[in-house]
Design an enzyme around this catalytic site. Structure first.
Site, PDB file in Angstrom:
ATOM      1  N   THR A   1      35.401  -7.897 -39.996  1.00  0.00           N
ATOM      2  CA  THR A   1      34.685  -8.543 -38.905  1.00  0.00           C
ATOM      3  C   THR A   1      35.495  -8.409 -37.625  1.00  0.00           C
ATOM      4  O   THR A   1      36.710  -8.615 -37.623  1.00  0.00           O
ATOM      5  CB  THR A   1      34.422 -10.035 -39.201  1.00  0.00           C
TER       6      THR A   1
ATOM      7  N   PHE B   1      36.266  -9.924 -34.091  1.00  0.00           N
ATOM      8  CA  PHE B   1      36.200 -11.168 -33.340  1.00  0.00           C
ATOM      9  C   PHE B   1      36.537 -10.889 -31.884  1.00  0.00           C
ATOM     10  O   PHE B   1      37.375 -10.036 -31.576  1.00  0.00           O
ATOM     11  CB  PHE B   1      37.199 -12.195 -33.897  1.00  0.00           C
TER      12      PHE B   1
END
Length: 376
Positions: A281, A283
């Protein structure tokens, strides 16, 4: 019989003449740019171009050729504008930037807000980016995190923006539009989900699995092999683990990080449950002040386009003609304007570079509601 070789030679002669005329036209366009530099007139005159396209199209003898000529001259005019924007830049005529360049981001004695609880992937991203020098606190939603920045309670917020398996986090793209905050950094975290439960639980006991919808999606293949389990969306992977630990019901399990399982005293019931072995992921680090570091190398922008043929291509060509590498494009629907979209584009560059300034100048003149969301 038609002679293909002769026809090709005829086309070559015509093409050479087109190139000669194109360069002659571009030379005149440079003179036009000089006039506009001296008089302060804008490069883009949309009504003039539309009148010109209509007049040129009327000179053709078929509907097919009319469309072709209008498309051809749309591109020629677009190229001419880009050269004029370059000349403005070369002559030192720059637009005032709303961003302040700083040597580096402040990362000592700062406060960072993240969504979820300790053990969440957002927490891991915050720790990885800032180390132990920052103080932090958590909130329930991503919008709450943006509000904490707006109110001055935090210097930075950490938000997930994209997962390599599940795609973009749509809500956070919308929050970037809603708030006037900027992206000042990014951090990629490997998301190695595990299934966690109470110490006394086994896979045979599980009836309900809790996790964030993105995590449930990232573990779709594993969950499909256990169709007897009821899947429940929760606001955070670590919060799901905390729920299982707090309620002490061995029929409940959570999809979370290994760190969250250890933090809340849970047992790992199954490992490697994510569909993509490289599941990660990205961020973003968001701040209120419009700043960027000297070594920043990526820029995020968004803008809206009219429903016109070639409008998306023309907008993206500003990156092409300025030698900028576009790394991502996404679209999001515009609220209360059905079937109209806002485009988000990431590209490599620094706001201090001439090529970037030139591309942004062209975009600002030709698209609607251009916003620079950050340089990081």
């Amino acid at each position: 019989m038609l002679d293909l070789g002769k026809m090709r030679l005829d086309i070559d002669v015509i093409d050479s003449e087109i190139v000669r005329l194109f360069e002659e036209r571009m030379k005149i366009c440079e003179n036009v740019a000089q006039f506009k530099i001296e008089t302060g007139k804008p490069v883009f005159d949309k009504s003039r171009e539309q009148e010109k396209l209509k007049a040129l199209g009327s000179k053709t003898h078929s509907e097919f050729n009319r469309c072709g000529v209008e498309e051809l001259f749309q591109q020629i005019m677009s190229i001419s504008r880009k050269r004029q924007y370059q000349l403005l830049q070369e002559n030192g005529i720059e637009e005032k930037s709303e961003f302040l360049r700083v040597p580096k981001l402040k990362d000592q004695d700062v406060t960072v807000v993240y969504q979820g609880v300790e053990g969440a992937y957002s927490f891991a991203a915050m720790k990885t980016f800032f180390g132990n020098a920052a103080s932090s606190f958590h909130v329930n939603t991503w919008k709450d995190a943006m509000e904490e920045i707006r109110k001055g309670h935090a210097d930075y917020a950490v938000l997930p923006i994209e997962n390599s398996t599940a795609g973009i986090v749509q809500d956070n793209y919308d929050l970037l539009t809603e708030y006037d905050h900027v992206i000042v950094g990014e951090q990629i975290i490997r998301c190695e989900h595990v299934l966690t439960g109470l110490p006394e639980a086994s896979l045979e006991d599980i009836r309900t699995v809790y996790s964030h919808p993105q995590a449930l999606m990232q573990c779709r293949s594993f969950l499909d092999s256990h169709r007897e389990w009821h899947q429940m969306e929760w606001n955070n992977t670590a919060a799901a683990a905390k729920k299982v630990a707090d309620e002490k019901d061995k029929t409940q399990a959570a999809i979370s990080s290994r760190y969250a399982a250890e933090h809340f005293g849970l047992k790992i019931l199954s490992e490697n449950i994510y569909s993509n072995a490289n599941n990660s992921t990205r961020f973003i680090i968001v701040a209120k002040d419009k700043i960027y570091a000297e070594n920043a190398g990526k820029i995020s922008v968004s803008y809206e386009l009219p429903h016109e043929s070639g409008s998306l291509y023309n907008s993206l060509s500003h990156f092409i003609y300025n030698g900028l590498n576009m790394t991502k494009i996404e679209s999001r629907p515009i609220l209360e304007r059905n079937w109209e979209y806002r485009f988000f584009v990431d590209f490599e560059g620094n706001l201090s570079e001439s090529a970037v300034k030139n591309a942004l100048r062209g975009l600002r003149a030709e698209v609607r509601n251009l916003r620079v969301h950050g340089n990081y």
